[in-house]
Design an enzyme around this catalytic site. Sequence first.
Site, short mmCIF file in Angstrom:
data_model
loop_
_atom_site.label_atom_id
_atom_site.label_comp_id
_atom_site.label_asym_id
_atom_site.label_seq_id
_atom_site.Cartn_x
_atom_site.Cartn_y
_atom_site.Cartn_z
CG ASP A 333 20.54 -21.07 -6.66
OD1 ASP A 333 21.67 -20.58 -6.62
OD2 ASP A 333 20.06 -21.74 -5.72
CE1 TYR A 417 24.90 -27.40 -2.72
CE2 TYR A 417 24.26 -28.87 -4.49
CZ TYR A 417 24.44 -28.63 -3.15
OH TYR A 417 24.16 -29.61 -2.25
N1 ABN Z 1 24.14 -20.60 -4.30
C1 ABN Z 1 23.95 -19.21 -4.08
C2 ABN Z 1 24.55 -18.38 -5.17
C3 ABN Z 1 24.18 -18.62 -6.46
C4 ABN Z 1 24.73 -17.87 -7.45
C5 ABN Z 1 25.62 -16.87 -7.18
C6 ABN Z 1 25.96 -16.64 -5.88
C7 ABN Z 1 25.42 -17.40 -4.88
CU CU Z 2 22.73 -29.99 -1.36
#
Ligand code: ABN
Ligand code: CU
Length: 705
Positions: A333, A417
């Site tokens: 990320d 997330y």
């Molecule tokens: N969790 C993967 C993700 C993060 C940011 C943007 C797209 C996908």
């Molecule tokens: Cu998790």
Amino acid sequence: MASVIPDTISIPGYTIFKEGSYDSVAAAAMLPTGTPHPLDQLSILEVPKTAKIVREHVSPQTVKFNCITLRDPLKAEYKSYLACKAPMPDRRAFAIIIVRETQQVAEVVVNLKTGKVEEYKEVKDVMPTLTLEDLDIMERVCRADSRVIRACNELGITDMSKVFIDAWAIGVDERWGFDRRLQQGLAYYRISEFDNQYAHPLDFSVVADTEKEEVLSVDIRYVNGERTAIPLKEHNYMPEFIGDKYVHDRLKPIDITQPQGVSFKIRGNEISWANYKMHIGFNYREGIVISDVRTHDMYEDRERTLFNRISVVEMVVPYGQPETPHHKKHAFDVGEYGTGLMTNSLKLGCDCKGAIHYMDGIMSTANGEAAVIKNAICIHEEDNGLLYKHTDYRDGTVISARDRKLIISQIITAANYEYGFYHTFTLDGTYKLEMKLTGMLNTYCLAPSEEAAPYGTQVAPQITAHNHQHIFSLRIDPEIDGTNNSVVQNDAVSTEAPVGSPENLYGNGFYSKKTPLRTSIEGAADYCYETQRTWDIINPNRINPIAKKPIGYKIVNPNCPPLLAKPGSVVYKRAGFARKPLWVTPYKDYELFPAGDYVCQSTGDENHPHNPTIVDWANRNESIENTDIVVYLQFGLTHFPRVEDFPVMPAEPVSIMLRASNFHEKNPGLWVPPSAICVDTVSANAFAASTSCCSSNAPTSGSRL
Ligand code: ABN
Ligand code: CU
């Protein structure tokens, strides 16, 4: 000076400044005042200025800006400036550009004082970060693609506006070479406008070249030759769905007030609080960067350096479901998407409570405009329970003092997330990074013949959430009372001598076994649960006069899951940093990102000519003893989803700590005035006498707690 107008684009929280028009109120609030500190992020004027200089340099070719950010001064140059031995370093900007005509990636360093391009370097065989603008392309391209429409039609979907595609970096997809800039799209259905998208995962994913805006493949997963029906049951969490089911009367309001104001002082982006001083920066990739952390030692009555630079430089979320296409889910990320870019604009009372000081984050767009995330950084204090307490049963005295935290935080939305980053300092001389994980699980549909176990948990009928890990990389450039530091490994072990031997007659002996880490290969260390392993960053040149040991800061990192993907797997190669909880390397300017400067579509191959990783840095096998070092601390958790994590996850904290260890002469919190009510009458008089003259107990910053 060009006037600017904010022009909000569809990315929530972003305000884009376009040159040439006028809105003085919004712009004036964001314009820099005075001379910037050398570590301040670029201002809303410096971003377009950089873009203009770069554009002129590459003309007649045209460019897409991947990033425009501060070029940190060289450390030596900056240190000389701090020591008043050199002038302030020139402000410089760093840009990564993609030349539109050739798709060539180049790194550009611009001197903002001279207005000149100082460095222009083409970088081969790399793919830069996917910006929010890049990610935005995926859904639009997918919705219009005939193969995607057919895949949806087969599931009974006729309205493509109800199909949503989470755009993810792809890692490695062996079907396409490195010539294409790829994304993978994970498909979901939304029944109504504010419906939980992750409640209706679809059984296909898409691979697209998002520079050419071309879908390359729609990968449908057939189970026994059949499509998997869409899980259509609603699982919502927004108030309109909860309706009158909230229980209001059981929870009375909690108000946090600081009637006399906060105890920190802010000057520009520098902050002083209690005995600490530091600078707060921010950039598109690392988000918050804390620099120049110092403490005023009350006993020695001098300022002592602690950390030169602190930031979260990478993270990886590898998923554990081996079935394709899930093997391609391992989000980096920070490196693939940029923690700064994904930062939320924070809201008082929701994200942060109490007396808050906010700072904005200044990003850039593909066109080279400044994009401001208002209230990207939250700075506030919290009560932190007991700092210390003692009851003396004999003389009847009771004393206790309250600890408190200074928290510098940001929250990002990484597709499904949310991650909260809480950089926390406390009065006992501790720095802690606490991550809070919340938001939505990554979900997938289950066919009737399938079970979620062992690679996932059925969180709702027909819906599985796959096992995964979150491994964060905290980079600390320590400066433990000076530049030259070393690292010593501590293992709590029983005395080796057998019971009954003269050295260990009764067998109860144990001690902290010390192993100095001498080279960067030794600095790549494993955790040991049996010995509760810790590491001390020490300054071997300064011996604590009381303990007769080098002064230090202890790394306490029991939350460091081993990377569970096997050697040979794609993610094991790509996320080399996650194989170890600790790496120690000698400091080098601009050596920051342990999975490489360019993480999208990286293979993690060792000795990549343009994209080295921490594995390469460690393999140089250089000395890390009594020199300027950097530590990379990996911590996190292995997440086996629970039904309680659905439909939205309760925030789960995980943290790592660095504690003063023989750094001070005694408890550094002793200057903190105890709470009057905690002092028993026997000593109350003494306490009253000491507080009647507040200057005797006040911290040198002049602020009172
Ligand atoms: N969790 C993967 C993700 C993060 C940011 C943007 C797209 C996908
Ligand atoms: Cu998790």
